[in-house]
Each structure stands twice: as C-alpha cells, then as structure tokens.
Write a protein that holds these residues in place. Structure first.
Motif, mmCIF file in Angstrom:
data_model
loop_
_atom_site.group_PDB
_atom_site.id
_atom_site.type_symbol
_atom_site.label_atom_id
_atom_site.label_comp_id
_atom_site.label_asym_id
_atom_site.label_seq_id
_atom_site.Cartn_x
_atom_site.Cartn_y
_atom_site.Cartn_z
ATOM 1 N N LYS A 312 2.503 -3.206 -2.471
ATOM 2 C CA LYS A 312 3.886 -2.733 -2.508
ATOM 3 C C LYS A 312 4.857 -3.879 -2.216
ATOM 4 N N ALA A 316 7.593 -5.599 -4.881
ATOM 5 C CA ALA A 316 9.003 -5.808 -4.517
ATOM 6 C C ALA A 316 9.363 -7.294 -4.553
ATOM 7 N N HIS A 322 12.243 -2.186 -4.392
ATOM 8 C CA HIS A 322 11.637 -0.908 -4.741
ATOM 9 C C HIS A 322 11.614 -0.091 -3.449
ATOM 10 N N LEU A 325 9.145 2.777 -3.030
ATOM 11 C CA LEU A 325 7.782 2.276 -2.909
ATOM 12 C C LEU A 325 7.531 1.737 -1.505
ATOM 13 N N HIS A 471 4.469 -0.856 -15.666
ATOM 14 C CA HIS A 471 3.903 -1.801 -14.707
ATOM 15 C C HIS A 471 2.602 -2.321 -15.290
ATOM 16 N N GLU A 515 4.895 5.386 -13.660
ATOM 17 C CA GLU A 515 6.230 5.131 -13.115
ATOM 18 C C GLU A 515 6.368 5.716 -11.720
ATOM 19 N N GLY A 519 6.917 3.938 -7.506
ATOM 20 C CA GLY A 519 8.166 4.280 -6.839
ATOM 21 C C GLY A 519 9.319 4.568 -7.754
ATOM 22 N N ALA A 522 12.654 0.412 -11.137
ATOM 23 C CA ALA A 522 13.140 -0.610 -10.208
ATOM 24 C C ALA A 522 14.630 -0.829 -10.400
ATOM 25 N N LYS A 523 15.285 -1.290 -9.334
ATOM 26 C CA LYS A 523 16.683 -1.688 -9.454
ATOM 27 C C LYS A 523 16.770 -2.983 -10.250
#
Length: 542
Positions: A312, A316, A322, A325, A471, A515, A519, A522-523
């Motif tokens: 995780k 990130a 995330h 997540l 991912h 997805e 989490g 993503a931003k």
C-alpha cells in the motif's frame, strides 16, 4: 520523492524495509542499536506457514535449515495424552527459530539492497509532519534530521513514535508470565513439541501447572513454565531445580545430562493502540499491538502488518496519494488483532482457573486442550491468519462472483501455477511484487507447455482484460484450486489475500474488483506535491 522512514530494526522493521525495496521504494531504517542482535538461545520465535514463507521469499534463505520444523505436536494432562498431531505434509508444521538468526538473515539480505540505508545508533526524539512529507530527528553520535515521504514506527512496546504522536496504548499488563530455559539435551521423543498440563510430579516453587517444550536445531530445546499470577521472583536456584524435576519427570525418574544455554522470564501483555495511522505516520508490530497468551505469537502478526502495509505504501509512493488504500491498513490489521485479543481474553478465565465463566463452557479438559492447541499451532480464532472479510477494499457485490474454498479477504492457498514465462512456480512465490495476481483455473494446462494453450480458449480475452486493469497485474494459470470450477478467475492482492473469484472471463467485474482492491481511483499526481515514482538520487539525510 523522499524515502520511507522506518523507525526500529527488529524483525518487523527489517521485513518492511525489504518488502518496500522489492517494490522499488527507497527507505531508511533508523536503528537505535549498534546494528546487530545479541545471540540469545532462549529468545525464539514460532512462525506459521505463511509468515515463514514470507521470510524465505524476502531473505532468500531456507530458514528451515536454520530453525526447526516440528515433526509433531503432543499435548498431555497429568499422564494422559490428550492429542497427538503428526506434521506429515497434510498440515503445515510451525517453524521454530532463534530470533537473532531470523534478524541476521534479514540484515544480510538488506546489506545488498541499494535502496535501503540503515542508520545505526540513531534514536528518534522528534517528528514533524506537513502535507508533503514527514521529518524525524535523531540524537546520538550521528544525530541529524531525516526527511521522508512516510514514517513507520516499528520500535517496539515502548514505541517513541507512538508516544510522539500521542496515541494511547490501552490494555492489560502481565496477562501471563513464563520462566524460560534453553538447553541441549536428549528428550524421550524427537522433534515433537509438547504441551504438558498439570504434570504428575511435584514442582518446586510457584507453579501454575503447565510446561511447554519446543525443539530447535542441534538438540536444543526451549522450555517454558507458566508462572502463577503475581511477582514471585524466579531465582537461578529455583529454575535449575525446575529443570531437573521436569527432565526427570519426562525421563521416568532420572535427570538426563543437559547443557544449560540461556534463561529468562517472559511476560505477556495485551495491548492495542487506538490508532495505527496519524496522517503520514504509521505503527506496526509491537508498537501497535501486544499479544501472546495461550500459545499465540505476536511476531507473526507484526510480520503480517509489514506485508499488508508494504504494497500500500509502495503504490502511494509510486502513484501519488491513495488515502482510502492507506486507511485500509489500520482498518484491516487492527480488526484482525482485536479479534485475536478478544478471543484470548474470553478464553483466559476458562483455561487459567477463573470461576466466572467456567460453568458456561462445555468442558472438559479436552475442550481446554483444543483451545491451547489452536494458539500454539495457528488454528481457530486464537491462531489462524486473519481474513479481511469487512475490508474497505472489498469490491462489493459482483454479478459473476462464484464461491471457492477461500473466502474473500482470506489468504489464498499456495497452489502450483504457470507464470508468464512458462515456468512452474508456487503462487506464494509471486506475491510481494506490488502487482495484483489474476489466476485462471484451467485443468489440463499443467501437462502442456504454455505455448500450446496461451493463445487458445479464454486466454486471449482474459489477457486483454488483465492488460486493461487500472493497476499492474500478472496473469497466472493453475490446474486446480480448492473448491474452484474450471475457468474460475481469481483476483489476488499483492499480500496474498483473495479479492474475489469470478465464474469465467468477466472484464467489467474484474476491472471493478481490481479498482476497489487498490482503494479506488488515485488522485492526480499534481495533488501529491511531487512527481510520482521519482527516484532516490539525493542524500536522504540533511
């Protein structure tokens, strides 16, 4: 982007550093000590099958050669054998190993990692956070400031990181106490662990009537005597008498020759941190939880913390914030440990003579023995690896979901699979690389080379669906999986927990599950404050 700062160089901190490095995330380990552990024969750890496999995967060392896989388990009450289990391959045997041997293997693996810096004699005394990172100050001969993207406190029960973040650590003190001795001798049995309750011989000094013997390599055994509640002093003379009485009792009256290697007193506490995350700061291992009564082993849970958190943090670090997540680490791991502590707290009055609830339990000593066996061998609520049944990363209802013998959120079975390069490997060997795993169950593929079936049947459509996932994912093929029908598709997290099982190739369901498992969307990288995945090219200390 700045490295991840890991505070503490015990097994959990070193495991996390290795797991991050395997996923191309730089980190710095702040080690309060001199960089090596004092060998202690009486300080040992018992690893379950999944955590032993994790250690071997990360270190590259066959730990079974440095530790002892038990040949069997026997539990007795007075002179009666209550249960015997033979580890013949149908049930995995726990691995018993000296902790310094495990730590040395982790340090040796880290010594060749270009992305990991270990700073010895570095005690953290200050932490500052901001939106783009975290800074830690260390005192000592090499005191300085360290800049990181995230910080993980793996610094043990008295965690400085936890205290600096003002996180409460409630629980119970001295739930159990054990006198411990490591010695070399010959036992009447070979390589079997033994739990003996209420042995028929009289023990000198305070005793709660329970002794455990667990084998190590080279004829070494660790013996643990449960002590009654209180603070009675365990003197060397008393411990030597206890050793002679116990060995004589097992040998039929005469104490066999033995060499005493180490002694100690092990006190078990039960505590659980209120929070495991404070913005960019996380807790793991004994800094987050303490457990160990009734045969359970806290290091197992600490290693699972590291395995859960590593992928995780890596995602990130490479791809930007995330938050869902990262929040899931606390949600998943804290719930599992809390359930284990609850189970132990409920069982303790029944097994240790508390009168309150005993009348409600069926039972008998056989029922008590079953609970203790669960703790020692990693079964049931006391010992089995936790499942993330209520994880926020679960995809919810999927139309194509189908049941298999592994529930969503539980660790997958370690079956043989065919990798993308055509080689046969164990499923567990593909974990910890940061990628999701997509496993197609296709009977008959194991007897043909991959080139003969990779372009046939459902494979092209599934390969296209995997390539389109949000991912990175690796496509594997297995001949069979417990409870799975032909053409079942499993989606597995990088830490080996099942996301979902789908009946056939369902690209939309597979995408939705993948997805959710990371989490959600993503931003944008621009919101992260730094380019995602930027390499570690500058000095990490300032």
């Amino acid at each position: 982007m700045d490295p991840v700062i890991i505070v503490g160089a015990g097994p959990v901190g070193l495991t996390l550093a290795l797991a991050l490095a395997r996923q191309e995330v730089p980190c710095v380990v702040l080690d309060e000590g001199p960089g090596k552990d004092e060998p202690r024969a009486a300080r040992t750890v018992v690893l379950r099958e999944d955590t032993a496999a994790l250690m071997e995967r990360l270190t590259g060392v066959p730990l079974s050669q440095a530790g002892s896989h038990w040949a069997g388990w026997r539990s007795m009450r007075r002179k009666q054998v209550m249960r015997e289990i033979v580890f013949d391959g149908t049930e995995p045997a726990p691995l018993h190993i000296a902790q310094h041997v495990l730590t040395d293997a982790l340090r040796a693996a880290l010594s060749g990692e270009r992305l990991v810096k270990v700073a010895v004699d570095s005690r953290v005394d200050g932490i500052e956070q901001e939106s783009s990172g975290v800074t830690a100050h260390t005192r000592g001969p090499k005191g300085t400031w360290w800049r990181g993207s995230y910080l993980v406190g793996c610094d043990g029960p008295r965690s400085t990181v936890r205290k600096l973040q003002d996180i409460r650590f409630p629980g119970r003190t001295a739930v159990e106490r054990h006198a411990v001795a490591a010695l070399r001798t010959e036992m009447p049995w070979h390589d079997e662990a033994l739990l003996h309750r209420m042995p028929p011989w009289r023990m000198s000094g305070p005793s709660a009537g329970e002794v455990t013997a667990r084998p190590l390599p080279d004829g070494v055994w660790r013996l643990d005597w449960l002590l009654p509640p209180g603070k009675d002093l365990v003197t060397p003379e008393l411990l030597l008498t206890r050793i002679r009485e116990t060995l004589a009792g097992w040998a039929g009256g005469t104490t066999p020759p033995y060499e005493l290697l180490d002694t100690g007193v092990h006190t078990v506490h039960h505590r659980l941190a209120r929070r495991w995350r404070a913005d960019r700061v996380f807790l793991a291992g004994d800094a987050a939880h303490l457990l160990g009564a009734l045969g359970t082993h806290g290091l197992d849970e600490g290693l699972r913390d590291a395995d859960n958190l590593a992928w995780k943090l890596a995602l990130a670090w490479h791809h930007g914030p995330h938050e869902a997540l990262l929040d899931s680490y606390q949600t998943e791991r804290r719930a599992v440990v809390a359930a284990r502590l609850r189970a132990a707290d409920q069982a303790l009055p029944l097994l240790r003579g508390g009168a309150g609830l005993r009348s409600y339990v069926p039972g008998s000593s056989r029922g008590h023995d079953a609970l203790l066996t669960d703790g020692h061998l990693g079964h049931g609520q006391l010992g089995a690896p936790g499942a993330y049944a209520d994880s926020p990363l679960a995809p919810g209802h999927l139309e194509g979901e189908t049941p298999v013998d592994t529930s969503p959120g539980a660790p997958v079975s370690d079956v043989r699979v065919t990798a993308e390069d055509g080689t046969f490997v164990r499923l567990r060997d593909r974990l910890g690389r940061g990628a999701l795993l997509v496993v197609l169950i296709a009977p008959g593929t194991g007897v043909w080379e991959r080139k003969h079936w990779v372009g046939a049947g459902v494979m092209p459509r599934l390969a296209a669906a995997v390539a389109a996932l949000p991912h990175p994912a690796e496509l594997l093929v297995a001949e069979s999986y417990p409870g799975a029908a032909a053409h079942t598709v499993l989606l597995v997290r990088p830490d080996g927990h099942l996301v979902t099982a789908l009946s056939g190739v369902r690209p939309d369901d597979l995408y939705a599950a993948a997805e959710a498992a990371v989490g959600g969307p993503a931003k944008a990288q621009a919101e992260a404050g730094a380019p995602a995945g930027s390499r570690w090219t500058v000095d990490i200390a300032r």
